[in-house]
Design a protein around this motif. Structure first.
Motif, PDB file in Angstrom:
ATOM      1  N   SER A  11      14.230  73.027  19.266  1.00 17.31           N
ATOM      2  CA  SER A  11      15.144  73.493  20.319  1.00 17.31           C
ATOM      3  C   SER A  11      14.973  74.973  20.586  1.00 17.31           C
ATOM      4  O   SER A  11      15.057  75.436  21.729  1.00 17.31           O
ATOM      5  CB  SER A  11      16.602  73.206  19.920  1.00 17.31           C
ATOM      6  OG  SER A  11      16.944  73.967  18.785  1.00 17.31           O
ATOM      7  N   LEU A  12      14.675  75.734  19.533  1.00 14.35           N
ATOM      8  CA  LEU A  12      14.455  77.180  19.702  1.00 14.35           C
ATOM      9  C   LEU A  12      13.216  77.442  20.536  1.00 14.35           C
ATOM     10  O   LEU A  12      13.234  78.269  21.458  1.00 14.35           O
ATOM     11  CB  LEU A  12      14.333  77.844  18.325  1.00 14.35           C
ATOM     12  CG  LEU A  12      14.030  79.346  18.343  1.00 14.35           C
ATOM     13  CD1 LEU A  12      15.153  80.117  19.027  1.00 14.35           C
ATOM     14  CD2 LEU A  12      13.828  79.868  16.929  1.00 14.35           C
ATOM     15  N   GLY A  61      13.923  76.529  24.076  1.00 11.94           N
ATOM     16  CA  GLY A  61      14.775  77.556  24.688  1.00 11.94           C
ATOM     17  C   GLY A  61      13.993  78.824  24.993  1.00 11.94           C
ATOM     18  O   GLY A  61      14.156  79.446  26.056  1.00 11.94           O
ATOM     19  N   LEU A  62      13.103  79.192  24.079  1.00 16.90           N
ATOM     20  CA  LEU A  62      12.297  80.405  24.285  1.00 16.90           C
ATOM     21  C   LEU A  62      11.317  80.224  25.449  1.00 16.90           C
ATOM     22  O   LEU A  62      11.107  81.154  26.232  1.00 16.90           O
ATOM     23  CB  LEU A  62      11.534  80.755  22.998  1.00 16.90           C
ATOM     24  CG  LEU A  62      12.330  81.492  21.924  1.00 16.90           C
ATOM     25  CD1 LEU A  62      11.515  81.606  20.631  1.00 16.90           C
ATOM     26  CD2 LEU A  62      12.727  82.895  22.401  1.00 16.90           C
ATOM     27  N   ASN A  69      15.944  72.234  14.938  1.00 19.14           N
ATOM     28  CA  ASN A  69      16.327  73.601  15.342  1.00 19.14           C
ATOM     29  C   ASN A  69      15.134  74.378  15.857  1.00 19.14           C
ATOM     30  O   ASN A  69      15.231  75.078  16.877  1.00 19.14           O
ATOM     31  CB  ASN A  69      16.965  74.341  14.165  1.00 19.14           C
ATOM     32  CG  ASN A  69      18.364  73.843  13.871  1.00 19.14           C
ATOM     33  OD1 ASN A  69      18.988  73.214  14.731  1.00 19.14           O
ATOM     34  ND2 ASN A  69      18.843  74.095  12.658  1.00 19.14           N
ATOM     35  N   ASP A  70      14.005  74.259  15.136  1.00 13.93           N
ATOM     36  CA  ASP A  70      12.798  74.973  15.571  1.00 13.93           C
ATOM     37  C   ASP A  70      12.353  74.482  16.938  1.00 13.93           C
ATOM     38  O   ASP A  70      11.946  75.266  17.793  1.00 13.93           O
ATOM     39  CB  ASP A  70      11.661  74.764  14.552  1.00 13.93           C
ATOM     40  CG  ASP A  70      11.905  75.548  13.273  1.00 13.93           C
ATOM     41  OD1 ASP A  70      12.828  76.404  13.273  1.00 13.93           O
ATOM     42  OD2 ASP A  70      11.191  75.311  12.278  1.00 13.93           O
ATOM     43  N   VAL A  83      19.074  83.284  22.292  1.00  7.57           N
ATOM     44  CA  VAL A  83      18.745  82.265  23.305  1.00  7.57           C
ATOM     45  C   VAL A  83      19.998  81.495  23.693  1.00  7.57           C
ATOM     46  O   VAL A  83      20.266  81.263  24.897  1.00  7.57           O
ATOM     47  CB  VAL A  83      17.644  81.316  22.776  1.00  7.57           C
ATOM     48  CG1 VAL A  83      17.492  80.077  23.653  1.00  7.57           C
ATOM     49  CG2 VAL A  83      16.324  82.052  22.655  1.00  7.57           C
ATOM     50  N   LEU A 113      13.287  80.476  28.601  1.00  7.15           N
ATOM     51  CA  LEU A 113      13.710  81.866  28.785  1.00  7.15           C
ATOM     52  C   LEU A 113      12.535  82.742  29.199  1.00  7.15           C
ATOM     53  O   LEU A 113      12.689  83.650  30.030  1.00  7.15           O
ATOM     54  CB  LEU A 113      14.330  82.377  27.481  1.00  7.15           C
ATOM     55  CG  LEU A 113      15.158  83.651  27.547  1.00  7.15           C
ATOM     56  CD1 LEU A 113      16.352  83.493  28.481  1.00  7.15           C
ATOM     57  CD2 LEU A 113      15.651  84.046  26.154  1.00  7.15           C
ATOM     58  N   LYS A 139      21.618  81.375  27.408  1.00  4.62           N
ATOM     59  CA  LYS A 139      21.787  80.090  28.102  1.00  4.62           C
ATOM     60  C   LYS A 139      23.200  79.956  28.652  1.00  4.62           C
ATOM     61  O   LYS A 139      23.429  79.584  29.789  1.00  4.62           O
ATOM     62  CB  LYS A 139      21.495  78.939  27.125  1.00  4.62           C
ATOM     63  CG  LYS A 139      20.055  78.474  27.054  1.00  4.62           C
ATOM     64  CD  LYS A 139      19.992  77.279  26.104  1.00  4.62           C
ATOM     65  CE  LYS A 139      18.553  76.893  25.800  1.00  4.62           C
ATOM     66  NZ  LYS A 139      18.505  75.850  24.782  1.00  4.62           N
TER      67      LYS A 139
END
Lengths: 279, 185
Positions: free
Chosen positions: A13-14, A17-18, A10-11, B176, A21, B180
Protein backbone atom coordinates in the motif's frame (compact mmCIF):
# COMPACT_ATOMS: atom_id res chain seq x y z
CA UNK A 1 2.95 -14.98 10.27
CA UNK A 2 0.22 -12.39 10.45
CA UNK A 3 2.73 -9.64 11.11
CA UNK A 4 4.75 -10.65 8.08
CA UNK A 5 1.61 -10.69 6.01
CA UNK A 6 0.63 -7.28 7.38
CA UNK A 7 4.06 -5.90 6.66
CA UNK A 8 3.79 -7.08 3.09
CA UNK A 9 0.42 -5.44 2.71
CA UNK A 10 1.67 -2.24 4.29
CA UNK A 11 4.67 -2.13 1.97
CA UNK A 12 2.42 -2.72 -1.00
CA UNK A 13 0.00 0.00 0.00
CA UNK A 14 2.91 2.34 0.71
CA UNK A 15 4.47 1.76 -2.65
CA UNK A 16 1.12 2.22 -4.38
CA UNK A 17 0.53 5.43 -2.45
CA UNK A 18 4.02 6.68 -3.30
CA UNK A 19 3.53 5.92 -6.99
CA UNK A 20 0.29 7.83 -7.10
CA UNK A 21 1.80 10.69 -5.14
CA UNK A 22 4.81 10.79 -7.43
CA UNK A 23 2.58 11.18 -10.44
CA UNK A 24 0.67 14.02 -8.85
CA UNK A 25 3.89 15.55 -7.54
CA UNK A 26 5.29 15.52 -11.07
CA UNK A 27 2.43 17.69 -12.19
CA UNK A 28 3.42 20.45 -9.81
CA UNK A 29 5.14 23.51 -11.18
CA UNK A 30 8.81 22.71 -11.78
CA UNK A 31 10.57 25.36 -9.75
CA UNK A 32 14.12 26.17 -10.78
CA UNK A 33 16.79 28.30 -9.20
CA UNK A 34 17.28 31.84 -10.57
CA UNK A 35 19.92 32.21 -13.26
CA UNK A 36 21.92 34.63 -11.16
CA UNK A 37 22.11 32.04 -8.43
CA UNK A 38 23.26 29.46 -10.96
CA UNK A 39 25.96 31.79 -12.19
CA UNK A 40 27.13 32.62 -8.69
CA UNK A 41 27.42 28.96 -7.75
CA UNK A 42 29.22 28.03 -10.96
CA UNK A 43 31.65 30.92 -10.56
CA UNK A 44 32.32 29.86 -7.01
CA UNK A 45 32.94 26.29 -8.13
CA UNK A 46 35.33 27.41 -10.87
CA UNK A 47 37.24 29.69 -8.54
CA UNK A 48 37.64 26.88 -6.06
CA UNK A 49 39.57 24.73 -8.53
CA UNK A 50 41.36 27.51 -10.38
CA UNK A 51 45.05 26.85 -10.61
CA UNK A 52 46.89 29.41 -8.58
CA UNK A 53 49.99 31.10 -9.97
CA UNK A 54 53.25 29.39 -9.18
CA UNK A 55 54.39 32.03 -6.72
CA UNK A 56 51.12 31.76 -4.76
CA UNK A 57 51.68 28.06 -4.23
CA UNK A 58 54.79 28.91 -2.24
CA UNK A 59 53.23 31.78 -0.36
CA UNK A 60 54.26 30.18 2.89
CA UNK A 61 57.85 30.10 1.65
CA UNK A 62 57.80 33.84 0.99
CA UNK A 63 56.51 34.44 4.48
CA UNK A 64 59.14 32.19 5.95
CA UNK A 65 61.92 33.88 3.99
CA UNK A 66 60.79 37.33 5.04
CA UNK A 67 60.62 36.29 8.67
CA UNK A 68 64.07 34.70 8.45
CA UNK A 69 65.56 37.86 6.95
CA UNK A 70 64.08 39.96 9.71
CA UNK A 71 65.34 37.64 12.43
CA UNK A 72 68.80 37.55 10.87
CA UNK A 73 69.01 41.32 10.53
CA UNK A 74 67.80 41.82 14.07
CA UNK A 75 70.30 39.34 15.47
CA UNK A 76 73.17 40.95 13.55
CA UNK A 77 72.24 44.39 14.84
CA UNK A 78 71.94 43.05 18.36
CA UNK A 79 75.27 41.29 18.10
CA UNK A 80 77.00 44.39 16.80
CA UNK A 81 75.55 46.47 19.59
CA UNK A 82 76.81 44.06 22.20
CA UNK A 83 80.33 43.75 20.78
CA UNK A 84 80.84 47.31 19.63
CA UNK A 85 83.66 49.22 21.43
CA UNK A 86 82.74 52.39 23.25
CA UNK A 87 83.82 54.78 20.51
CA UNK A 88 81.59 57.61 21.55
CA UNK A 89 83.46 58.91 24.55
CA UNK A 90 86.97 58.25 23.25
CA UNK A 91 86.23 59.80 19.87
CA UNK A 92 84.60 62.81 21.45
CA UNK A 93 87.63 63.36 23.65
CA UNK A 94 90.19 62.72 20.95
CA UNK A 95 88.66 64.45 18.03
CA UNK A 96 89.79 68.05 18.58
CA UNK A 97 93.38 67.11 19.36
CA UNK A 98 93.52 64.66 16.54
CA UNK A 99 92.07 67.08 14.04
CA UNK A 100 94.44 69.81 15.15
CA UNK A 101 97.42 67.54 14.74
CA UNK A 102 96.31 66.45 11.32
CA UNK A 103 95.79 70.02 10.20
CA UNK A 104 99.22 71.10 11.45
CA UNK A 105 100.91 68.13 9.78
CA UNK A 106 99.09 68.79 6.54
CA UNK A 107 99.97 72.48 6.52
CA UNK A 108 103.60 71.75 7.19
CA UNK A 109 103.87 69.17 4.49
CA UNK A 110 101.94 71.37 2.03
CA UNK A 111 104.25 74.29 2.67
CA UNK A 112 107.33 72.18 2.22
CA UNK A 113 106.20 70.59 -0.99
CA UNK A 114 104.84 73.77 -2.50
CA UNK A 115 108.28 75.34 -2.30
CA UNK A 116 110.16 72.31 -3.55
CA UNK A 117 109.00 72.16 -7.20
CA UNK A 118 109.47 75.92 -7.58
CA UNK A 119 112.99 75.75 -6.23
CA UNK A 120 113.71 72.80 -8.42
CA UNK A 121 112.31 74.56 -11.48
CA UNK A 122 114.21 77.77 -10.82
CA UNK A 123 117.45 75.96 -10.31
CA UNK A 124 116.88 74.15 -13.55
CA UNK A 125 116.16 77.38 -15.31
CA UNK A 126 119.33 78.95 -14.02
CA UNK A 127 121.38 75.98 -14.97
CA UNK A 128 119.93 75.76 -18.42
CA UNK A 129 120.54 79.48 -18.98
CA UNK A 130 124.05 79.45 -17.76
CA UNK A 131 125.25 76.15 -19.08
CA UNK A 132 125.11 74.22 -22.24
CA UNK A 133 122.31 73.82 -24.74
CA UNK A 134 123.11 70.15 -24.85
CA UNK A 135 121.99 69.76 -21.31
CA UNK A 136 118.51 70.98 -22.25
CA UNK A 137 118.15 68.09 -24.60
CA UNK A 138 119.20 65.68 -21.89
CA UNK A 139 116.31 63.48 -20.77
CA UNK A 140 117.79 63.29 -17.34
CA UNK A 141 117.57 66.97 -16.53
CA UNK A 142 114.89 68.72 -18.54
CA UNK A 143 111.80 66.59 -18.36
CA UNK A 144 111.39 66.06 -14.61
CA UNK A 145 111.84 69.74 -13.77
CA UNK A 146 109.20 70.96 -16.17
CA UNK A 147 106.84 68.19 -15.10
CA UNK A 148 107.33 69.14 -11.50
CA UNK A 149 106.54 72.79 -12.20
CA UNK A 150 103.43 71.98 -14.20
CA UNK A 151 102.05 69.64 -11.66
CA UNK A 152 102.87 71.76 -8.64
CA UNK A 153 99.57 73.72 -8.34
CA UNK A 154 97.48 70.56 -8.62
CA UNK A 155 99.51 68.83 -5.99
CA UNK A 156 98.71 71.41 -3.35
CA UNK A 157 95.24 70.11 -2.87
CA UNK A 158 96.29 66.53 -2.43
CA UNK A 159 97.33 64.50 0.56
CA UNK A 160 100.78 65.13 1.98
CA UNK A 161 101.68 61.47 1.76
CA UNK A 162 100.71 61.37 -1.89
CA UNK A 163 102.91 64.39 -2.50
CA UNK A 164 105.83 62.75 -0.86
CA UNK A 165 105.29 59.74 -3.03
CA UNK A 166 105.05 61.83 -6.21
CA UNK A 167 108.15 63.82 -5.35
CA UNK A 168 109.98 60.58 -4.91
CA UNK A 169 109.00 59.59 -8.41
CA UNK A 170 110.19 62.94 -9.72
CA UNK A 171 113.58 62.32 -8.21
CA UNK A 172 113.37 58.80 -9.65
CA UNK A 173 113.33 60.34 -13.09
CA UNK A 174 116.31 62.40 -12.21
CA UNK A 175 118.26 59.55 -10.75
CA UNK A 176 117.17 56.79 -13.05
CA UNK A 177 114.62 54.07 -12.99
CA UNK A 178 116.84 51.68 -11.07
CA UNK A 179 115.90 53.15 -7.73
CA UNK A 180 112.16 53.43 -8.37
CA UNK A 181 111.24 50.24 -6.59
CA UNK A 182 113.11 51.36 -3.48
CA UNK A 183 111.34 54.70 -3.51
CA UNK A 184 107.98 53.05 -3.97
CA UNK A 185 108.66 50.91 -0.96
CA UNK A 186 109.57 53.97 0.98
CA UNK A 187 106.29 55.64 0.00
CA UNK A 188 104.31 52.59 1.10
CA UNK A 189 106.13 52.62 4.39
CA UNK A 190 105.21 56.24 4.79
CA UNK A 191 101.53 55.48 4.19
CA UNK A 192 101.67 52.68 6.71
CA UNK A 193 103.28 54.97 9.19
CA UNK A 194 100.53 57.52 8.64
CA UNK A 195 97.87 54.93 9.31
CA UNK A 196 99.63 53.75 12.43
CA UNK A 197 99.84 57.32 13.61
CA UNK A 198 96.12 57.82 13.10
CA UNK A 199 95.38 54.68 15.04
CA UNK A 200 97.67 55.66 17.86
CA UNK A 201 96.23 59.13 17.87
CA UNK A 202 92.69 57.88 18.32
CA UNK A 203 93.79 56.12 21.46
CA UNK A 204 95.62 59.11 22.80
CA UNK A 205 93.25 59.80 25.67
CA UNK A 206 92.68 56.19 26.61
CA UNK A 207 94.17 54.67 29.77
CA UNK A 208 97.13 53.53 27.73
CA UNK A 209 97.75 57.12 26.71
CA UNK A 210 100.94 57.30 28.71
CA UNK A 211 102.39 54.53 26.58
CA UNK A 212 101.41 56.29 23.41
CA UNK A 213 102.67 59.63 24.61
CA UNK A 214 106.23 58.42 24.09
CA UNK A 215 105.52 57.59 20.46
CA UNK A 216 106.39 60.10 17.74
CA UNK A 217 103.63 62.50 16.72
CA UNK A 218 102.37 62.78 13.15
CA UNK A 219 104.04 66.09 12.59
CA UNK A 220 107.41 64.71 13.66
CA UNK A 221 107.11 61.70 11.44
CA UNK A 222 105.93 63.86 8.56
CA UNK A 223 108.94 66.05 9.00
CA UNK A 224 111.23 63.04 8.99
CA UNK A 225 109.76 61.78 5.78
CA UNK A 226 109.88 65.11 4.02
CA UNK A 227 113.41 65.83 5.19
CA UNK A 228 114.55 62.50 3.78
CA UNK A 229 112.96 63.30 0.45
CA UNK A 230 114.44 66.76 0.45
CA UNK A 231 117.89 65.43 1.24
CA UNK A 232 117.57 63.05 -1.66
CA UNK A 233 116.65 65.85 -4.04
CA UNK A 234 119.54 67.85 -2.75
CA UNK A 235 121.95 65.00 -3.37
CA UNK A 236 120.64 64.63 -6.89
CA UNK A 237 121.19 68.32 -7.55
CA UNK A 238 124.71 68.15 -6.24
CA UNK A 239 125.49 65.23 -8.47
CA UNK A 240 124.12 67.00 -11.49
CA UNK A 241 126.14 70.08 -10.65
CA UNK A 242 129.20 67.90 -10.50
CA UNK A 243 128.38 66.37 -13.86
CA UNK A 244 127.88 69.83 -15.33
CA UNK A 245 131.27 70.86 -14.04
CA UNK A 246 132.82 67.80 -15.70
CA UNK A 247 131.09 68.69 -18.99
CA UNK A 248 132.42 72.23 -18.71
CA UNK A 249 135.93 70.92 -18.18
CA UNK A 250 135.58 68.67 -21.19
CA UNK A 251 134.35 71.48 -23.40
CA UNK A 252 137.11 73.82 -22.27
CA UNK A 253 139.67 71.21 -23.27
CA UNK A 254 140.90 70.54 -19.78
CA UNK A 255 142.02 66.93 -19.57
CA UNK A 256 141.24 66.63 -15.90
CA UNK A 257 137.58 65.97 -16.79
CA UNK A 258 138.51 62.32 -17.38
CA UNK A 259 139.89 61.84 -13.90
CA UNK A 260 136.89 63.69 -12.45
CA UNK A 261 134.56 61.46 -14.43
CA UNK A 262 136.34 58.32 -13.27
CA UNK A 263 136.09 59.38 -9.65
CA UNK A 264 132.40 60.18 -10.18
CA UNK A 265 131.79 56.73 -11.69
CA UNK A 266 133.57 55.11 -8.79
CA UNK A 267 131.45 57.01 -6.30
CA UNK A 268 128.13 56.62 -8.16
CA UNK A 269 128.48 53.67 -10.52
CA UNK A 270 124.71 53.35 -11.15
CA UNK A 271 124.00 57.04 -11.72
CA UNK A 272 123.06 57.69 -15.35
CA UNK A 273 125.52 59.86 -17.25
CA UNK A 274 124.54 62.44 -19.87
CA UNK A 275 125.22 61.73 -23.54
CA UNK A 276 128.13 64.19 -23.62
CA UNK A 277 130.06 62.08 -21.16
CA UNK A 278 129.16 58.65 -22.43
CA UNK A 279 131.05 59.10 -25.76
CA UNK B 1 31.61 19.13 -33.47
CA UNK B 2 34.10 19.14 -30.68
CA UNK B 3 31.51 20.55 -28.29
CA UNK B 4 29.00 17.84 -29.21
CA UNK B 5 31.55 15.11 -28.68
CA UNK B 6 32.58 16.68 -25.38
CA UNK B 7 28.95 16.86 -24.25
CA UNK B 8 28.43 13.23 -25.26
CA UNK B 9 31.55 12.30 -23.33
CA UNK B 10 30.22 14.12 -20.28
CA UNK B 11 26.80 12.51 -20.58
CA UNK B 12 28.38 9.09 -20.38
CA UNK B 13 30.02 9.90 -17.11
CA UNK B 14 28.32 8.97 -13.89
CA UNK B 15 27.80 11.46 -11.10
CA UNK B 16 30.56 9.80 -9.12
CA UNK B 17 33.07 10.10 -11.97
CA UNK B 18 32.15 13.72 -12.55
CA UNK B 19 32.58 14.55 -8.90
CA UNK B 20 35.96 12.85 -8.83
CA UNK B 21 37.04 14.81 -11.88
CA UNK B 22 35.89 18.02 -10.29
CA UNK B 23 37.78 17.20 -7.12
CA UNK B 24 40.88 16.85 -9.30
CA UNK B 25 40.35 20.32 -10.74
CA UNK B 26 38.12 19.81 -13.77
CA UNK B 27 35.64 22.67 -13.52
CA UNK B 28 33.69 21.48 -16.57
CA UNK B 29 32.78 18.30 -14.74
CA UNK B 30 31.12 20.39 -12.07
CA UNK B 31 29.11 22.24 -14.71
CA UNK B 32 27.64 18.95 -15.89
CA UNK B 33 27.02 17.75 -12.36
CA UNK B 34 25.35 20.98 -11.46
CA UNK B 35 23.11 20.85 -14.52
CA UNK B 36 21.94 17.40 -13.51
CA UNK B 37 21.07 18.21 -9.90
CA UNK B 38 20.24 21.87 -9.75
CA UNK B 39 16.46 21.66 -10.15
CA UNK B 40 15.76 18.73 -7.77
CA UNK B 41 17.93 20.22 -5.07
CA UNK B 42 16.32 23.61 -5.45
CA UNK B 43 12.82 22.12 -5.18
CA UNK B 44 13.92 20.09 -2.19
CA UNK B 45 14.71 23.33 -0.35
CA UNK B 46 11.91 25.40 -1.82
CA UNK B 47 9.23 22.94 -0.79
CA UNK B 48 10.72 22.49 2.63
CA UNK B 49 10.63 26.12 3.67
CA UNK B 50 8.04 27.58 1.24
CA UNK B 51 9.98 30.83 1.13
CA UNK B 52 11.89 31.78 -2.01
CA UNK B 53 14.50 33.87 -0.22
CA UNK B 54 15.21 31.25 2.40
CA UNK B 55 15.19 28.55 -0.29
CA UNK B 56 17.74 30.49 -2.34
CA UNK B 57 19.98 30.92 0.67
CA UNK B 58 19.72 27.28 1.59
CA UNK B 59 20.34 26.19 -1.98
CA UNK B 60 23.42 28.34 -2.42
CA UNK B 61 24.74 27.39 1.00
CA UNK B 62 24.35 23.72 0.25
CA UNK B 63 26.26 24.02 -3.01
CA UNK B 64 29.01 25.97 -1.30
CA UNK B 65 29.35 23.15 1.19
CA UNK B 66 29.46 20.61 -1.61
CA UNK B 67 32.18 22.58 -3.37
CA UNK B 68 34.20 22.85 -0.18
CA UNK B 69 33.80 19.15 0.60
CA UNK B 70 34.85 18.01 -2.90
CA UNK B 71 38.14 16.64 -1.65
CA UNK B 72 36.39 14.46 0.93
CA UNK B 73 34.10 12.72 -1.51
CA UNK B 74 34.71 8.99 -1.96
CA UNK B 75 32.97 7.11 -4.79
CA UNK B 76 32.07 4.24 -2.45
CA UNK B 77 28.68 5.88 -1.84
CA UNK B 78 26.35 7.28 -4.52
CA UNK B 79 26.93 10.94 -5.23
CA UNK B 80 23.23 11.77 -4.85
CA UNK B 81 23.11 10.31 -1.36
CA UNK B 82 26.30 12.16 -0.42
CA UNK B 83 25.01 15.45 -1.83
CA UNK B 84 21.61 15.19 -0.15
CA UNK B 85 23.20 14.30 3.14
CA UNK B 86 25.02 17.63 2.98
CA UNK B 87 21.80 19.36 1.95
CA UNK B 88 19.84 17.65 4.74
CA UNK B 89 22.38 18.66 7.39
CA UNK B 90 22.33 22.19 6.07
CA UNK B 91 18.56 22.23 6.32
CA UNK B 92 18.61 20.85 9.85
CA UNK B 93 21.04 23.59 10.82
CA UNK B 94 18.65 26.10 9.33
CA UNK B 95 15.74 24.70 11.33
CA UNK B 96 17.80 24.77 14.50
CA UNK B 97 18.67 28.38 13.95
CA UNK B 98 15.18 29.51 13.00
CA UNK B 99 12.93 27.41 15.23
CA UNK B 100 14.91 25.78 18.02
CA UNK B 101 11.85 24.83 20.09
CA UNK B 102 9.58 23.24 17.50
CA UNK B 103 11.85 20.41 16.39
CA UNK B 104 9.89 17.69 18.13
CA UNK B 105 9.64 14.31 16.47
CA UNK B 106 6.05 13.79 15.40
CA UNK B 107 5.02 10.35 14.26
CA UNK B 108 1.24 10.61 14.40
CA UNK B 109 -0.98 12.65 12.18
CA UNK B 110 -3.27 13.65 15.02
CA UNK B 111 -0.44 15.33 16.91
CA UNK B 112 0.15 17.85 14.17
CA UNK B 113 -2.25 20.74 14.00
CA UNK B 114 -3.14 22.11 10.55
CA UNK B 115 -0.84 24.93 9.55
CA UNK B 116 -1.75 28.32 8.15
CA UNK B 117 -0.96 27.16 4.65
CA UNK B 118 -4.15 25.12 4.59
CA UNK B 119 -6.12 28.36 4.50
CA UNK B 120 -4.61 29.15 1.16
CA UNK B 121 -6.01 26.05 -0.53
CA UNK B 122 -8.20 27.25 -3.35
CA UNK B 123 -9.53 23.92 -4.64
CA UNK B 124 -6.87 23.22 -7.18
CA UNK B 125 -5.23 19.87 -6.64
CA UNK B 126 -1.67 21.08 -7.18
CA UNK B 127 -2.02 23.77 -4.65
CA UNK B 128 -3.60 21.30 -2.24
CA UNK B 129 -0.67 18.98 -2.67
CA UNK B 130 1.83 21.77 -2.24
CA UNK B 131 0.11 22.98 0.87
CA UNK B 132 -0.23 19.43 2.14
CA UNK B 133 3.50 18.90 1.82
CA UNK B 134 4.25 22.16 3.59
CA UNK B 135 1.98 21.23 6.45
CA UNK B 136 3.62 17.89 7.00
CA UNK B 137 5.80 17.56 10.07
CA UNK B 138 9.39 18.46 9.36
CA UNK B 139 10.82 14.93 9.39
CA UNK B 140 7.98 13.47 7.31
CA UNK B 141 8.23 16.30 4.80
CA UNK B 142 11.97 15.89 4.56
CA UNK B 143 11.76 12.15 4.04
CA UNK B 144 8.95 12.44 1.50
CA UNK B 145 10.74 15.11 -0.52
CA UNK B 146 13.93 13.08 -0.56
CA UNK B 147 11.93 10.18 -1.92
CA UNK B 148 10.00 12.21 -4.51
CA UNK B 149 12.84 14.46 -5.70
CA UNK B 150 15.81 12.12 -5.69
CA UNK B 151 14.33 8.67 -6.09
CA UNK B 152 16.71 7.36 -3.44
CA UNK B 153 16.00 3.96 -1.94
CA UNK B 154 14.81 3.73 1.65
CA UNK B 155 18.21 2.52 2.82
CA UNK B 156 19.88 5.52 1.19
CA UNK B 157 17.34 7.94 2.64
CA UNK B 158 18.01 6.32 6.03
CA UNK B 159 21.71 7.01 5.58
CA UNK B 160 21.07 10.58 4.47
CA UNK B 161 18.79 11.41 7.37
CA UNK B 162 20.68 9.35 9.90
CA UNK B 163 17.78 7.15 10.98
CA UNK B 164 16.82 3.50 10.49
CA UNK B 165 15.12 2.14 7.41
CA UNK B 166 11.98 1.37 9.41
CA UNK B 167 11.78 4.96 10.61
CA UNK B 168 12.00 6.13 7.03
CA UNK B 169 9.24 3.75 6.02
CA UNK B 170 7.08 4.88 8.90
CA UNK B 171 7.56 8.53 8.09
CA UNK B 172 6.72 7.94 4.47
CA UNK B 173 3.58 6.01 5.36
CA UNK B 174 2.32 8.77 7.63
CA UNK B 175 3.14 11.42 5.05
CA UNK B 176 1.37 9.59 2.22
CA UNK B 177 -1.74 8.91 4.29
CA UNK B 178 -1.99 12.53 5.38
CA UNK B 179 -1.57 13.84 1.84
CA UNK B 180 -4.19 11.42 0.56
CA UNK B 181 -6.58 12.68 3.16
CA UNK B 182 -5.90 16.33 2.40
CA UNK B 183 -6.33 15.74 -1.34
CA UNK B 184 -9.68 13.96 -0.81
CA UNK B 185 -10.94 16.78 1.37
Amino acid sequence: MNSIHNNGENDKSLSEGLDKLSREYGLLEQDEPPELLDQAILNSAHRAVEKKPHWMKFGWLHGLTTAAVFVLAFSIILNQRENAPDFDTSMRNNEPVRLQRQKVAKKQSDAQFEERPKELGLERQEKSDSSLDTLQSSPVAAAPASAAIESAPEDRAREPVAEVQRSLYVSDDMQGKGERSDKGTLAKELILEEELIDEADSMADSPEASTFSTMPRPAVLGETATSEAKAQVKTDLELEQRLLAIIKLKQSGNETWKTELESFKESYPDYPLPDELTD
Amino acid sequence: MALISYAAFMQEKTDEQLMQQYAKGNAKAFDELYARHRAPLYRYFNRQVNDATAANDLYQGAWEKIIKARGKYRPTSPFTAWMYRIAHNHLVDHYRRSQPVDSVETETLSDKQPGPAQDVIDGEQNEQLRAGIINLPEEQRNTLLLKLETGLKMEEIARVTGVSRETVKSRLRYAVNKLKRSLVE
